[in-house]
Design a protein around this motif. Structure first.
Motif, PDB file in Angstrom:
ATOM      1  N   CYS A  54      -9.201   2.983   6.913  1.00  0.00           N
ATOM      2  CA  CYS A  54      -9.919   3.692   8.306  1.00  0.00           C
ATOM      3  C   CYS A  54     -11.479   3.851   7.600  1.00  0.00           C
ATOM      4  N   ARG A  55     -11.426   4.593   6.436  1.00  0.00           N
ATOM      5  CA  ARG A  55     -12.946   4.966   5.903  1.00  0.00           C
ATOM      6  C   ARG A  55     -13.515   3.586   5.563  1.00  0.00           C
ATOM      7  N   MET A  56     -12.709   2.697   4.751  1.00  0.00           N
ATOM      8  CA  MET A  56     -13.099   1.310   4.370  1.00  0.00           C
ATOM      9  C   MET A  56     -13.753   0.654   5.628  1.00  0.00           C
ATOM     10  N   GLN A  57     -13.324   0.732   6.677  1.00  0.00           N
ATOM     11  CA  GLN A  57     -13.762   0.106   7.751  1.00  0.00           C
ATOM     12  C   GLN A  57     -15.145   0.783   8.367  1.00  0.00           C
ATOM     13  N   GLU A  58     -15.313   1.964   7.703  1.00  0.00           N
ATOM     14  CA  GLU A  58     -16.520   2.646   8.135  1.00  0.00           C
ATOM     15  C   GLU A  58     -16.518   3.189   9.458  1.00  0.00           C
ATOM     16  N   ASN A  59     -15.190   3.501   9.845  1.00  0.00           N
ATOM     17  CA  ASN A  59     -14.990   4.232  11.198  1.00  0.00           C
ATOM     18  C   ASN A  59     -15.314   5.712  11.076  1.00  0.00           C
ATOM     19  N   ASN A  60     -15.906   6.477  12.377  1.00  0.00           N
ATOM     20  CA  ASN A  60     -15.959   7.605  12.492  1.00  0.00           C
ATOM     21  C   ASN A  60     -14.601   8.067  12.546  1.00  0.00           C
ATOM     22  N   CYS A  61     -14.429   9.453  11.908  1.00  0.00           N
ATOM     23  CA  CYS A  61     -13.003   9.942  11.898  1.00  0.00           C
ATOM     24  C   CYS A  61     -12.642  10.608  13.293  1.00  0.00           C
ATOM     25  N   LEU A  62     -11.742  10.094  14.028  1.00  0.00           N
ATOM     26  CA  LEU A  62     -11.464  10.705  15.510  1.00  0.00           C
ATOM     27  C   LEU A  62     -10.822  12.187  15.460  1.00  0.00           C
ATOM     28  N   MET A  63     -10.194  12.432  14.093  1.00  0.00           N
ATOM     29  CA  MET A  63      -9.918  13.716  14.092  1.00  0.00           C
ATOM     30  C   MET A  63     -10.889  14.692  13.713  1.00  0.00           C
ATOM     31  N   SER A  64     -11.732  14.631  12.647  1.00  0.00           N
ATOM     32  CA  SER A  64     -12.432  15.464  12.109  1.00  0.00           C
ATOM     33  C   SER A  64     -13.600  15.580  12.942  1.00  0.00           C
ATOM     34  N   GLU A  65     -14.032  14.469  13.720  1.00  0.00           N
ATOM     35  CA  GLU A  65     -15.506  14.235  14.217  1.00  0.00           C
ATOM     36  C   GLU A  65     -15.263  14.512  15.833  1.00  0.00           C
ATOM     37  N   ASN A  66     -13.991  13.786  16.064  1.00  0.00           N
ATOM     38  CA  ASN A  66     -13.646  14.372  17.712  1.00  0.00           C
ATOM     39  C   ASN A  66     -12.583  15.039  18.246  1.00  0.00           C
ATOM     40  N   GLY A  67     -12.066  15.492  17.155  1.00  0.00           N
ATOM     41  CA  GLY A  67     -10.973  16.698  17.337  1.00  0.00           C
ATOM     42  C   GLY A  67      -9.748  15.892  17.914  1.00  0.00           C
TER      43      GLY A  67
ATOM     44  N   CYS B  96      -2.221  -1.548   7.810  1.00  0.00           N
ATOM     45  CA  CYS B  96      -2.856  -2.176   9.056  1.00  0.00           C
ATOM     46  C   CYS B  96      -4.141  -2.279   9.205  1.00  0.00           C
ATOM     47  N   HIS B  97      -4.944  -2.017   8.365  1.00  0.00           N
ATOM     48  CA  HIS B  97      -6.416  -2.109   8.162  1.00  0.00           C
ATOM     49  C   HIS B  97      -7.028  -1.092   9.299  1.00  0.00           C
ATOM     50  N   ALA B  98      -6.130   0.015   9.403  1.00  0.00           N
ATOM     51  CA  ALA B  98      -6.665   1.123  10.299  1.00  0.00           C
ATOM     52  C   ALA B  98      -6.928   0.229  11.678  1.00  0.00           C
ATOM     53  N   ARG B  99      -5.749  -0.397  12.154  1.00  0.00           N
ATOM     54  CA  ARG B  99      -5.999  -0.959  13.520  1.00  0.00           C
ATOM     55  C   ARG B  99      -6.486  -0.336  14.753  1.00  0.00           C
ATOM     56  N   CYS B 100      -5.868   0.882  14.980  1.00  0.00           N
ATOM     57  CA  CYS B 100      -5.894   1.448  15.955  1.00  0.00           C
ATOM     58  C   CYS B 100      -7.210   2.259  16.023  1.00  0.00           C
ATOM     59  N   PRO B 101      -7.400   3.244  14.983  1.00  0.00           N
ATOM     60  CA  PRO B 101      -8.556   4.083  15.077  1.00  0.00           C
ATOM     61  C   PRO B 101      -9.982   3.121  14.819  1.00  0.00           C
ATOM     62  N   SER B 102      -9.753   1.989  14.383  1.00  0.00           N
ATOM     63  CA  SER B 102     -11.019   0.994  14.234  1.00  0.00           C
ATOM     64  C   SER B 102     -11.426   0.493  15.966  1.00  0.00           C
ATOM     65  N   LEU B 103     -10.227   0.895  17.051  1.00  0.00           N
ATOM     66  CA  LEU B 103     -10.610   0.359  18.188  1.00  0.00           C
ATOM     67  C   LEU B 103     -10.702   1.893  19.141  1.00  0.00           C
TER      68      LEU B 103
ATOM     69  N   ALA C  69       0.816  -1.087  -0.059  1.00  0.00           N
ATOM     70  CA  ALA C  69       0.103   0.071  -0.014  1.00  0.00           C
ATOM     71  C   ALA C  69       0.986   1.090   0.092  1.00  0.00           C
ATOM     72  N   GLU C  70       0.438   2.383  -0.704  1.00  0.00           N
ATOM     73  CA  GLU C  70       1.230   3.416  -0.761  1.00  0.00           C
ATOM     74  C   GLU C  70       0.031   4.677  -0.199  1.00  0.00           C
ATOM     75  N   TYR C  71      -1.200   4.508  -0.352  1.00  0.00           N
ATOM     76  CA  TYR C  71      -2.004   5.275   0.392  1.00  0.00           C
ATOM     77  C   TYR C  71      -2.164   5.362   1.761  1.00  0.00           C
ATOM     78  N   PRO C  72      -2.748   6.449   2.293  1.00  0.00           N
ATOM     79  CA  PRO C  72      -2.649   6.720   3.756  1.00  0.00           C
ATOM     80  C   PRO C  72      -3.617   5.786   4.549  1.00  0.00           C
ATOM     81  N   ALA C  73      -3.218   5.720   5.933  1.00  0.00           N
ATOM     82  CA  ALA C  73      -4.345   5.022   6.547  1.00  0.00           C
ATOM     83  C   ALA C  73      -5.438   5.270   6.910  1.00  0.00           C
ATOM     84  N   CYS C  74      -5.894   6.739   6.356  1.00  0.00           N
ATOM     85  CA  CYS C  74      -7.372   6.996   6.247  1.00  0.00           C
ATOM     86  C   CYS C  74      -8.075   6.265   5.574  1.00  0.00           C
ATOM     87  N   THR C  75      -7.644   5.845   4.217  1.00  0.00           N
ATOM     88  CA  THR C  75      -8.360   5.188   3.441  1.00  0.00           C
ATOM     89  C   THR C  75      -8.921   3.977   3.728  1.00  0.00           C
TER      90      THR C  75
END
Ligand code: SF4
Ligand code: SF4
Length: 225
Positions: free
Chosen positions: A146-159, A171-178, A138-144
């Motif tokens: 994260c969004r594929m996992q349908e997570n709410n964005c911790l930054m834009s939505e929770n600051g 890593c399949h957005a392991r941390c934001p998914s938790l 993968a060369e794209y960012p973890a956000c991609t």
């Protein structure tokens, strides 16, 4: 076709990436069947420490002359040298103590980042190599992811401070998914707009110096692997 000869080595590191190879559990038998692993100190005391290798997998960063000598010797033995883990690829968290990535001393043919490496990414890279293909990582960012996992964005939505926009996926957005923000352990993506991220984070209350400090924890942001 003869199986490729393989060596698995660790320089200065926590040994987590080597351990993750041994943790391949379900795939370990297939892996050892497909590869002729000749030199792997973590797994065996009966190693051939001088044979030529088709593939050398090297974990860890260079913090001493001994590390540098070791990686140069490995390079001389190996047709293909693969840096495994963020320490080997970018220097990792020991960068703060002057650690360097493998590429500072030898030619590296492939980088597999991660702290530690992801099992599925590692196995897929080995499988592609066995088939004579160049591994695609993968060369794209973890956000991609994260969004594929349908997570709410911790930054834009929770600051919250999240390194996802500038961290390479895999890593399949392991941390934001938790519910835990990404700290960038896989290192930066190839193209990073750190300025734009800093502006965004400033709006969330994080100073540019804090952003800079956090983005430098595992790897220099903006540096190509
Ligand atoms: S939580 Fe982090 S990784 Fe997920 S979309 Fe938001 S910034 Fe990106
Ligand atoms: S989400 Fe970020 S910190 Fe967590 S494993 Fe993935 S790259 Fe590392």
């Amino acid at each position: 076709m003869p199986r490729p000869t393989v060596g698995i080595f660790g320089l200065t590191s926590c040994a987590g990436c080597q351990l993750n190879i041994l943790n391949c559990e379900d795939e370990l038998l297939a892996l050892t069947g497909a590869l002729d692993i000749r030199d792997f100190l973590m797994a065996s005391s009966g190693n051939d420490t001088g044979c030529a290798l088709d593939i050398a997998l090297v974990e860890g960063s260079i913090v001493s002359k001994l590390d540098e000598i070791a990686v140069r010797k490995i390079r001389e033995r190996a047709k293909t040298l693969i840096a495994i883990g963020t320490c080997a690829v970018h220097g990792g968290i020991a960068r703060a103590s002057g650690a360097n990535p493998l590429k500072s001393a030898v030619k590296v043919d492939l980088n597999i980042p991660g702290c530690p490496i992801e099992k599925d990414e590692f196995l897929s890279a080995i499988s592609m190599l066995l088939h004579g293909d160049t591994p695609l990582l993968a060369e794209y960012p973890a956000c991609t992811e994260c969004r594929m996992q349908e997570n709410n964005c911790l930054m834009s939505e929770n600051g919250r401070f999240c390194c996802g926009p500038v961290t390479v996926a895999g890593c399949h957005a392991r941390c934001p998914s938790l519910g835990v923000p990404c700290v960038g352990c896989r290192g930066p993506t190839r193209e990073v707009n750190a300025e734009s991220l800093a502006t965004l984070l400033e709006c969330k209350g994080f100073s540019p110096s804090e952003t800079d400090r956090r983005l430098q924890t595992f790897a220099p942001v903006g540096e190509n692997a």
